[in-house]
Design a protein around this motif. Structure first.
Motif, mmCIF file in Angstrom:
data_model
loop_
_atom_site.group_PDB
_atom_site.id
_atom_site.type_symbol
_atom_site.label_atom_id
_atom_site.label_comp_id
_atom_site.label_asym_id
_atom_site.label_seq_id
_atom_site.Cartn_x
_atom_site.Cartn_y
_atom_site.Cartn_z
ATOM 1 N N MET A 1 -9.493 -37.786 -43.940
ATOM 2 C CA MET A 1 -8.958 -38.394 -45.144
ATOM 3 C C MET A 1 -10.082 -38.622 -46.144
ATOM 4 O O MET A 1 -11.263 -38.543 -45.799
ATOM 5 N N PHE A 2 -9.687 -38.878 -47.383
ATOM 6 C CA PHE A 2 -10.647 -39.213 -48.426
ATOM 7 C C PHE A 2 -10.282 -40.575 -49.011
ATOM 8 O O PHE A 2 -9.111 -40.848 -49.284
ATOM 9 N N ILE A 3 -11.283 -41.408 -49.202
ATOM 10 C CA ILE A 3 -11.091 -42.725 -49.802
ATOM 11 C C ILE A 3 -11.974 -42.801 -51.038
ATOM 12 O O ILE A 3 -13.189 -42.558 -50.956
ATOM 13 N N ASN A 7 -14.737 -44.130 -58.322
ATOM 14 C CA ASN A 7 -14.778 -42.718 -58.744
ATOM 15 C C ASN A 7 -15.550 -41.790 -57.813
ATOM 16 O O ASN A 7 -15.743 -40.611 -58.143
ATOM 17 N N ILE A 8 -15.968 -42.288 -56.665
ATOM 18 C CA ILE A 8 -16.641 -41.456 -55.665
ATOM 19 C C ILE A 8 -15.723 -41.293 -54.462
ATOM 20 O O ILE A 8 -15.262 -42.277 -53.881
ATOM 21 N N LYS A 9 -15.448 -40.052 -54.080
ATOM 22 C CA LYS A 9 -14.593 -39.788 -52.927
ATOM 23 C C LYS A 9 -15.453 -39.660 -51.665
ATOM 24 O O LYS A 9 -16.393 -38.860 -51.620
ATOM 25 N N TYR A 10 -15.094 -40.459 -50.665
ATOM 26 C CA TYR A 10 -15.788 -40.445 -49.388
ATOM 27 C C TYR A 10 -14.899 -39.801 -48.323
ATOM 28 O O TYR A 10 -13.723 -40.131 -48.211
ATOM 29 N N LEU A 76 -15.045 -49.504 -48.801
ATOM 30 C CA LEU A 76 -14.330 -48.489 -48.031
ATOM 31 C C LEU A 76 -13.747 -49.102 -46.760
ATOM 32 O O LEU A 76 -12.582 -48.865 -46.411
ATOM 33 N N ILE A 77 -14.561 -49.898 -46.072
ATOM 34 C CA ILE A 77 -14.101 -50.542 -44.839
ATOM 35 C C ILE A 77 -12.946 -51.499 -45.128
ATOM 36 O O ILE A 77 -11.973 -51.575 -44.365
ATOM 37 N N LYS A 78 -13.026 -52.207 -46.250
ATOM 38 C CA LYS A 78 -11.943 -53.111 -46.633
ATOM 39 C C LYS A 78 -10.667 -52.325 -46.959
ATOM 40 O O LYS A 78 -9.555 -52.782 -46.686
ATOM 41 N N GLU A 79 -10.819 -51.131 -47.524
ATOM 42 C CA GLU A 79 -9.659 -50.272 -47.795
ATOM 43 C C GLU A 79 -8.947 -49.896 -46.496
ATOM 44 O O GLU A 79 -7.735 -49.665 -46.491
#
Length: 264
Positions: A1-3, A7-10, A76-79
């Motif tokens: 997946m991408f998060i 504006n930066i996709k991880y 990201l972790i919170k997402e």
């Protein structure tokens, strides 16, 4: 997946079920380095750093700043809906995991550092390392990723990897070759050991259980592991026999056993 964070996709991959553990790879690697990682009762959350793997590789160096990286990882972790989790980091990923644990201590339940530094503590060493990082960053931009792969694989710290099966060496090389020159250059300039803060004095503040893993042949990081253990009673240092810097790739079964025993 991408998060997407600011504006930066991880690129993120989740494997297994159980308690969450965030896994951070090393310089010029990507999340596939954890292919052979198996931790019983844990859900592996694998993240490609900015500039690595399938995550975005912006040209602007501002995104590669350590404070930005730590902030983005936390968001990201919170997402993912996590408030408590363990963290595992290898080499550069271990340095960043250490910095992260010092910034978000109340969220980390257990910390595993593999072949990681706390940053250069000596001023002259820092200056020399910063110069080395800049020269290497320039060479990567000018000579390209193929040159970097050959240069990096021939460093003495990776000598023991030359005895690995051909398919494993191919996987390591493929991870390096999947990078882009500007992204690796930005990473070296912004979060290479020459510019990375020294957290030696802060290690005493870590309150969670910490495991430091090093390889028998990796003399530099074995010594660093011993230092970590002396700096904080919550830190235990384990050395894996007959391996060098990248213990989780060179002896995955031994690495898994060592980490599983710590996580119990």
């Amino acid at each position: 997946m991408f998060i997407e964070i600011e504006n930066i996709k991880y690129h993120v991959q989740i494997k297994g079920e159980g308690k969450p553990i965030i896994c951070l790879h090393g310089f010029s690697e990507n999340l596939s380095t954890w292919k052979y990682l198996e931790l019983k009762g844990y859900k592996l959350i694998l993240i490609d750093f900015i500039g690595h793997g399938k995550s975005d590789k912006p040209y602007s160096s501002e995104y590669y700043d350590l404070k930005v990286i730590l902030n983005h990882i936390n968001k990201l972790i919170k997402e993912l809906g996590l408030n408590k989790y363990s963290m595992l980091g290898y080499s550069m990923g271990g340095r960043i995991a250490l910095a992260y644990a010092l910034s978000y201590e109340n969220e980390i339940t257990q910390l595993i550092l593999e072949s990681s530094s706390y940053g250069e503590s000596d001023h002259i060493n820092r200056v020399n390392r910063r110069r080395w990082d800049k020269e290497l960053a320039k060479s990567i931009r000018e000579k390209g990723i193929e040159w970097f792969d050959e240069y990096w694989s021939n460093l003495s710290i990776f000598e023991s990897q030359r005895n690995l099966p051909e398919n494993i060496r191919y996987e390591i090389s493929e991870r390096r070759l999947s990078n882009e020159a500007h992204a690796l250059s930005n990473t070296l300039i912004c979060t290479g050991q020459g510019n990375f803060p020294c957290f030696k004095e802060e290690i005493v503040n870590l309150t969670m259980p910490v495991l430091y893993v090093s390889g028998e042949y990796d003399e530099k990081y074995r010594k660093i592991g011993n230092e970590f253990q002396k700096l904080n009673i919550n830190i235990q240092h384990k050395t894996i026999s007959a391996v060098g810097h990248n213990t989780h790739v060179e002896k995955p079964n031994k690495f898994n056993k060592t980490v599983n025993e710590f996580l119990l």
